[in-house]
Design a protein around this motif. Structure first.
Motif, mmCIF file in Angstrom:
data_model
loop_
_atom_site.group_PDB
_atom_site.id
_atom_site.type_symbol
_atom_site.label_atom_id
_atom_site.label_comp_id
_atom_site.label_asym_id
_atom_site.label_seq_id
_atom_site.Cartn_x
_atom_site.Cartn_y
_atom_site.Cartn_z
ATOM 1 N N LEU A 78 0.837 -1.200 0.000
ATOM 2 C CA LEU A 78 0.000 0.000 0.000
ATOM 3 C C LEU A 78 0.876 1.256 0.000
ATOM 4 O O LEU A 78 1.972 1.257 0.550
ATOM 5 N N ASN B 194 -5.677 4.596 -2.495
ATOM 6 C CA ASN B 194 -4.999 3.323 -2.721
ATOM 7 C C ASN B 194 -5.854 2.384 -3.560
ATOM 8 O O ASN B 194 -5.372 1.771 -4.511
ATOM 9 N N ARG C 166 -8.226 -3.131 -3.655
ATOM 10 C CA ARG C 166 -7.467 -2.553 -4.766
ATOM 11 C C ARG C 166 -7.260 -3.580 -5.881
ATOM 12 O O ARG C 166 -7.378 -3.260 -7.071
#
Length: 360
Positions: free
Chosen positions: A87, A96, A147
């Motif tokens: 991250l 992110n 993500r």
């Protein structure tokens, strides 16, 4: 049905070292598949070849029917979640999750909606404005998963995704990942060295050793019906003894010197005189103070006792000096009700169906 992923006789060399050796494997669409093995077995190298970070020395990889030989990583329908989560510390959770969408051909509004949907999926909608250092380990893991899913890949690769979490959080997160995968319908390939994690998460497991796949199957099949001494010893806890097949009737009969007698097993078609291994899972063995009426029975003495709350592990010493591990569930809160105590003379017993006969 055609496999979604086809790994066709793939090998990978690093100099003279063969990291992956002639591996063939089919993975179906929507499957949660685990590559399981110890350090250096080739599982991460195989994962990196799927992602396109490494190229096979020999063989071919197909994803959704397309040969990946000339497809670079950024053009593959694949995303990868790394063990470290990777991250960006200076970005918010929202930034992110949306980072990989900056270069997608979608509108700003669509990008924002997808990020919102992913955060809701992993139950982090209220944390969108926080930075990674303001999150727990489990929350950071879920940000990394969101993500990875945001780009809507056809295939998600997870490299030791839960290794950084403590035991209780890891168990909780396993079920969260299973729920998300079921809702999304995306094919997941998970690399792990943790047998319990693989057995909890996966529809099927491939056990790897020294660059080759030793067994593939659903977790229950791999655990209950290992095809070799390696797989039996690697998956879970097990007792294993040298044995020789003796002439018998319908069931196989074994001479097992370590146990001090003859063992009946439900295996078939093994010729008399053959040297084999007898394997028995500790939870398949009963412990009693009186000799059981049937089954394979042997006397011994409790040498060690480990109390783990829900169950206890006994190590029983036999006349030969062999130690047999026995798991007993602690179904009563009364310690006096347990199967045996240190130094007690006991009988161990198991049914013929619990005896695993291994010829490899």
């Amino acid at each position: 049905m055609a496999p979604f992923i086809r790994i066709d006789r793939v090998s990978k060399r690093f100099g003279t070292f063969m990291a992956v050796n002639d591996v063939s494997l089919d993975i179906m669409k929507g499957e949660m598949f685990a590559l399981l093995g110890g350090s250096g077995c080739g599982k991460t190298t195989l994962l990196r070849m799927l992602a396109g970070f490494e190229s096979p020395s020999e063989g071919r990889i197909f994803i959704d029917g397309q040969d990946m030989a000339k497809i670079p990583p950024y053009e593959r329908p694949v995303n990868m979640m790394f063990q470290s989560y990777a991250l960006f510390p200076h970005m918010t959770v929202e930034a992110n999750v949306g980072y990989g969408l900056k270069y997608e051909d979608i509108s700003k509004a669509e990008r924002a909606e997808r990020v919102r949907a992913m955060l809701e999926l992993v139950q982090l909608g209220a944390f969108a404005g926080r930075k990674p250092h303001q999150l727990s380990g489990g929350q950071r893991q879920r940000v990394a998963l969101a993500r990875a899913l945001a780009k809507q890949p056809k295939l998600l690769l997870l490299d030791e995704p839960l290794a950084a979490l403590d035991k209780k959080l890891r168990e909780h997160t396993q079920f969260e990942i299973m729920s998300i995968q079921e809702r999304m319908g995306i094919t997941f390939v998970v690399v792990t060295h943790d047998q319990e994690e693989a057995m909890t998460l996966a529809d099927r497991i491939a056990v790897m050793d020294k660059g080759v796949i030793r067994q593939v199957g659903p977790p229950a099949d791999v655990y209950e019906h290992p095809n070799s001494s390696f797989v039996a010893g690697f998956i879970g806890s097990i007792n294993m003894f040298d044995a020789e097949v003796t002439p018998g009737g319908a069931a196989t009969t074994l001479d097992v010197p370590a146990l001090g007698g003859e063992v009946r097993a439900s295996a078939k078609d093994i010729e008399p005189g053959r040297k084999v291994k007898l394997a028995v899972r500790p939870e398949k063995i009963a412990l009693s103070r009186e000799r059981p009426a049937d089954g394979n029975c042997f006397p011994g003495v409790v040498k060690d006792l480990g109390y783990f709350g829900k169950d206890s592990l006994f190590r029983v010493a036999l006349a030969s000096g062999a130690l047999v591990k026995v798991n007993s569930v602690n179904s009563s809160r009364d310690g006096a009700a347990r199967a045996a105590d240190w130094g007690e003379k006991v009988w161990i017993s198991f049914e013929p169906s619990a005896a695993i006969v291994l010829t490899d």
